[in-house]
Design an enzyme around this catalytic site. Structure first.
Site, PDB file in Angstrom:
ATOM      1  N   ASN A  12       0.863  -1.179   0.000  1.00 43.35           N
ATOM      2  CA  ASN A  12       0.000   0.000   0.000  1.00 43.35           C
ATOM      3  C   ASN A  12       0.902   1.232   0.000  1.00 43.35           C
ATOM      4  OD1 ASN A  12      -1.804   2.050   0.534  1.00 43.35           O
ATOM      5  ND2 ASN A  12      -2.330   1.337   2.605  1.00 43.35           N
ATOM      6  N   LYS A  14       0.004   4.257  -0.220  1.00 47.26           N
ATOM      7  CA  LYS A  14      -0.663   5.419   0.376  1.00 47.26           C
ATOM      8  C   LYS A  14      -0.456   6.649  -0.536  1.00 47.26           C
ATOM      9  CE  LYS A  14      -0.114   3.192   4.792  1.00 47.26           C
ATOM     10  NZ  LYS A  14      -0.015   3.305   6.241  1.00 47.26           N
ATOM     11  N   HIS A  97      -9.502   1.047   5.183  1.00 52.24           N
ATOM     12  CA  HIS A  97      -8.208   1.248   5.853  1.00 52.24           C
ATOM     13  C   HIS A  97      -8.401   2.212   7.026  1.00 52.24           C
ATOM     14  CE1 HIS A  97      -4.092   2.475   6.627  1.00 52.24           C
ATOM     15  NE2 HIS A  97      -3.726   1.358   6.007  1.00 52.24           N
ATOM     16  N   GLU A  99      -6.761   4.619   8.008  1.00 54.53           N
ATOM     17  CA  GLU A  99      -6.555   6.038   7.680  1.00 54.53           C
ATOM     18  C   GLU A  99      -7.800   6.621   7.017  1.00 54.53           C
ATOM     19  OE1 GLU A  99      -2.814   5.487   5.655  1.00 54.53           O
ATOM     20  OE2 GLU A  99      -1.910   4.935   7.580  1.00 54.53           O
ATOM     21  N   GLU A 167      -5.124  -5.056  10.843  1.00 53.22           N
ATOM     22  CA  GLU A 167      -4.130  -3.987  10.958  1.00 53.22           C
ATOM     23  C   GLU A 167      -4.349  -3.217  12.251  1.00 53.22           C
ATOM     24  OE1 GLU A 167      -2.305  -2.899   6.937  1.00 53.22           O
ATOM     25  OE2 GLU A 167      -3.994  -1.578   7.284  1.00 53.22           O
ATOM     26  N   GLY A 173       2.872   2.035  10.776  1.00 53.17           N
ATOM     27  CA  GLY A 173       3.877   3.086  10.639  1.00 53.17           C
ATOM     28  C   GLY A 173       4.645   3.397  11.908  1.00 53.17           C
ATOM     29  N   SER A 211       3.595  -2.311  10.240  1.00 53.27           N
ATOM     30  CA  SER A 211       5.043  -2.414  10.464  1.00 53.27           C
ATOM     31  C   SER A 211       5.649  -3.751  10.050  1.00 53.27           C
ATOM     32  CB  SER A 211       5.384  -2.084  11.927  1.00 53.27           C
ATOM     33  OG  SER A 211       5.065  -0.740  12.211  1.00 53.27           O
TER      34      SER A 211
HETATM   35  P1  PGA Z   1       3.030   0.160   7.535  1.00 53.24           P
HETATM   36  O1  PGA Z   1       1.533   0.389   6.974  1.00 53.24           O
HETATM   37  O2  PGA Z   1       3.529  -1.147   6.938  1.00 53.24           O
HETATM   38  O3  PGA Z   1       3.795   1.343   7.064  1.00 53.24           O
HETATM   39  O4  PGA Z   1       2.921   0.064   9.008  1.00 53.24           O
HETATM   40  C1  PGA Z   1       0.635  -0.679   6.802  1.00 53.24           C
HETATM   41  C2  PGA Z   1      -0.686  -0.185   6.280  1.00 53.24           C
HETATM   42  O5  PGA Z   1      -1.146   0.876   6.709  1.00 53.24           O
HETATM   43  O6  PGA Z   1      -1.313  -0.842   5.431  1.00 53.24           O
END
Ligand code: PGA
Length: 254
Positions: A12, A14, A97, A99, A167, A173, A211
């Site tokens: 992803n 983003k 997601h 976010e 997640e 992140g 992560s």
């Molecule tokens: P990350 O994000 O691997 O940077 O933690 C995962 C995600 O939000 O899908």
């Protein structure tokens, strides 16, 4: 991996990536051509890159969207429909997601409608769910999973054509991850609960996201009921992403 599902390693990107970052995709394609094995690989770039990426990666890496609107078309300035993603060359879409839930105030009802839109257009949706740190610390992680699964899936078709990504919000992140037994517990729980909503719950790939990196991928991907990963930051660099794909290949059933 607990069963014989073909793993899915999804990146992803983003809101990261310009045409100038095409080299990372090309390096991934070159790297994957030298690997043999049974893993599906997906990159979800920002929407403007989808047509070019889909053409360049055809047959090696699937390309997906990061969100879609529930409607097919209409007066929804700035939004993108599932049909438009298909038209641009996408075959997957990320739905719900954290976010999107956080910054765009998406609720379970909207997410349920977006899932339906993905199926209507012929996209394979990846439904994301997961708890906050305070929910984890107060012992509510599984309740949150139950609520989000029910919100997205109840009263809808018993379709099994999707994947689910666990997640935990506090792991996205941050460099932090749940322990392996904690991930295994949530994935086993999701598998059982999916049986209430879907006819073929055993065929649904359950991904872990938050992560994931080249160092922790093998441990996570070796767990029962973990059928792949949704990777954010580590999917932006071909070298890191390819190491995660390699970890999936060694964890995959033969
Ligand atoms: P990350 O994000 O691997 O940077 O933690 C995962 C995600 O939000 O899908």
């Amino acid at each position: 991996m607990a069963n014989d599902l073909r793993p899915l390693i999804a990146g992803n990107w983003k809101m990261n990536g310009l045409k100038a970052n095409r080299g990372e995709l090309m390096a991934m394609i070159a790297g994957l051509r030298t690997k043999s094995g049974d893993t599906d690989v997906l990159i979800c770039p920002p929407s403007p890159l989808i047509p070019d990426f889909a053409a360049a990666a055809a047959g090696v890496i699937a390309i997906g969207g990061q969100d879609c609107h529930p409607a097919e078309k209409g007066a929804f300035t700035g939004d993108i429909s599932a049909e438009m993603l298909v038209d641009a060359g996408a075959s997957y879409v990320i739905i719900g997601h954290s976010e999107r839930r956080q910054y765009h105030h998406e609720n379970d009802d909207l997410i349920a409608n977006k899932l339906q839109a993905a199926w209507r257009a012929g996209l394979h949706p990846i439904l994301c769910l997961g708890e906050t740190l305070s929910e984890r610390e107060s012992g509510q992680a599984l309740d949150v999973i139950d609520r989000q699964l029910a919100g997205a899936l109840e009263k809808k078709a018993r379709n099994s054509e999707f994947s689910v990504a666990y997640e935990p919000i506090w792991a996205i992140g941050t460099g932090k991850t749940p322990t392996l037994p904690e991930i295994e517990e949530v994935h086993g729980h999701m598998r059982r609960r999916l049986g209430e909503f879907c006819d073929e719950a055993g065929a649904i790939r359950l991904l872990y996201g938050g992560s994931v990196n080249p160092q922790n991928a093998a441990g996570i991907l070796g767990l029962g009921h973990v059928n792949g990963a949704l990777v954010g930051g580590a999917s932006l660099k071909a070298a890191d992403f390819l190491l995660i794909v390699t970890a999936a290949l060694s964890a995959a059933p033969r």
